[in-house]
Design an enzyme around this catalytic site. Structure first.
Site, PDB file in Angstrom:
ATOM      1  N   ASP A 183      -8.331   1.088  25.285  1.00  0.00           N
ATOM      2  CA  ASP A 183      -8.385  -0.498  25.502  1.00  0.00           C
ATOM      3  C   ASP A 183      -8.918  -0.725  26.984  1.00  0.00           C
ATOM      4  O   ASP A 183      -8.784  -0.182  28.001  1.00  0.00           O
ATOM      5  CB  ASP A 183      -6.974  -0.941  25.737  1.00  0.00           C
ATOM      6  N   ASP A 223      -3.532  -5.496  12.341  1.00  0.00           N
ATOM      7  CA  ASP A 223      -1.983  -5.196  13.322  1.00  0.00           C
ATOM      8  C   ASP A 223      -1.034  -5.761  12.201  1.00  0.00           C
ATOM      9  O   ASP A 223      -1.236  -7.112  12.121  1.00  0.00           O
ATOM     10  CB  ASP A 223      -2.285  -6.143  14.451  1.00  0.00           C
TER      11      ASP A 223
END
Lengths: 227, 264
Positions: B11, B130
């Site tokens: 990330d 997600d």
């Protein structure tokens, strides 16, 4: 080091140039990106990379004036490595868009009809059909990274160096003289891929040394005659 | 035979690798290119960068990270976060990435998946989903999941399984499925969610969110039917190496690309 091997990577709009140029540099080659024939002037080898479709790739090579120089290079027996689409272009034709390709090797690229998934994407094992210096230092069955839906079927099976299976066996590496072709992406295949590229550069160095020695020998002979 | 892939995820915020829990409480974990190179060396089959700042003014920073990484780590590289057009995808691929992952942008503009697949091929288009478990309705026996966006901050009306099937029909060549319930919790992958999607699509499914240890990678493939497994913090914090995970997968009979001990 006296005179690094100079490799031209053909830029005809069909590949991510970063990985292949950096990978060749990582194994000691001096790399030039060649988008036009003049860039091939003093190089020792040509790499034809590629991802995408055969017909537009041939169009780009033609438009950039690279088609005949590349054909002549290979016909002169000079070192050349094709990767993925670049490898498929070496053959006579491709079913992909029914394209006529370079015709340097006899055969045709065909779709992997029995593949469970297409495109064939991921790490798959490359199994030797015969021993070849391109794979020195690489264990038989090592994994390499593939991204493709077509594969060539050489008319002359003696050129085949390795095969891979994805639902069906297909040809994943060939060699004929100084012409080498890989269906996988060595520049995306970690250490095993770098080893294959290092082997290619080593083969080019050998070929270049021989031709340089022959040239200087001929020059010496000529001088001798004059004297 | 195709190997099951182990993917290291980084990330990235403002050009640095960060880690949070359920996308919150971010901590600095290092330089993206350096970490990517380390993972490639350890045997990671692929690297995924998720740009979690994803602000337009930082695009240049991310392209530079991609360029540096592609120059050092010779494995496939995927970039997600903030790509909203065909031209932006072209820039990311030119910088050295092999694939681009779409999440919020795909939900907002589904035809973007088709436009990118037509231009660069489905193999370069990943749809990231997600998903969060919905409470089981009174008397219902079928678990459902909803799609969430904006790093989990917004809910949608989309059913995760229906969206997965539609994304593939639109042109996605791969699905990156993250369980928001499990992300950062180290409680294992949501194998029900993975299997519900993987059994309905023909493209590879990447499991994400919740890895605690090597056994979870095995169950993501075995029970979740995933083709690839992605993790972040267990690798960053050196709790387990990529090699540890692959050893467990191999011992469980899954085909993986092992690298020589001496090469690591």
């Amino acid at each position: 080091m006296s005179g690094a091997i100079k490799v031209a990577v053909l830029d005809y709009g069909a590949a991510n140039m970063v990985s292949i140029t950096k990978a060749l540099a990582a194994v000691g080659a001096e790399v030039v990106v060649a988008a036009e024939p003049t860039a091939l002037g003093d190089v020792d080898a040509i790499v034809v990379p590629g991802v995408g479709a055969a017909a537009p790739a041939m169009d780009h090579l033609r438009e950039q004036g690279l088609l005949e120089p590349l054909r002549n290079w290979v016909r002169d027996g000079r070192p050349c490595l094709g990767i993925c689409l670049g490898f498929q272009l070496f053959f006579d034709a491709s079913d992909e868009g029914d394209a006529d390709t370079l015709g340097l090797l006899a055969g045709r690229s065909v779709p992997l009809v029995d593949a469970p998934t297409l495109p064939h994407i991921g790490w798959n094992s490359v199994n030797a059909v015969r021993r070849h210096p391109l794979f020195y230092g690489v264990a038989d069955g090592s994994y390499f990274y593939f991204v493709h839906s077509f594969a060539p079927t050489p008319a002359d099976e003696s050129v085949i160096v390795a095969r891979t299976t994805h639902g069906q066996p297909f040809v994943s590496a060939v060699a004929q003289g100084s012409l080498y072709g890989l269906q996988f992406h060595p520049e995306k295949s970690a250490e095993a891929g770098l080893q294959v590229l290092a082997n290619f550069v080593g083969l080019v160095a050998d070929a270049t040394r021989i031709s340089r020695t022959a040239a200087s020998g001929a020059a010496a002979g000529a001088t001798g005659e004059v004297a | 035979m195709l190997a099951r892939r182990v993917i290291a995820c980084l990330d990235v915020a403002n050009g640095r690798v960060v880690k949070g829990t359920k996308f919150l409480n971010l901590t600095d974990e290092g330089d993206p290119a350096e970490l990517a190179e380390r993972y490639a060396h350890e045997g990671a089959d692929e690297i995924v960068f998720l740009d979690i700042t994803a602000a337009h003014e930082r695009r240049g920073t991310m392209l530079e990270v991609v360029r540096r990484t592609a120059s050092r780590a010779f494995v496939p590289l995927t970039v997600g976060g903030g790509v909203r057009s065909v031209d932006e995808m072209r820039d990311v691929l030119r910088a050295g990435a092999d694939k681009v992952s779409f999440n919020t942008a795909a939900v907002a503009t589904p035809p973007l998946l088709t436009a990118c697949a037509e231009r660069f091929g489905s193999q370069a288009v990943v749809c990231a989903i997600d998903a969060r478990r919905l409470p089981l309705a009174e008397g219902a026996d079928v678990q459902r999941w909803e799609v969430v966006t904006h790093g989990g901050r917004r809910t949608t009306d989309l059913d995760a399984i229906e969206w997965a099937m539609r994304a593939v029909a639109l042109g996605a060549g791969e699905l990156l499925v993250t369980s928001m319930d499990r992300d950062g919790t180290r409680s294992g992958f949501d194998t029900d969610l993975l299997a519900a999607i993987a059994t309905r699509v023909r493209v590879p499914v990447i499991a994400s969110g919740g890895a605690a240890g090597p056994a979870d990678f095995v169950s993501a493939v075995r029970d979740g039917k995933a083709d690839a497994v992605l993790a972040a913090s267990i690798f960053h914090r050196r709790m387990y190496s990529v090699g540890d995970v692959k050893a467990a997968m191999s011992a469980a009979g899954l085909p993986v690309r092992r690298i020589e001990e001496s090469a690591a």
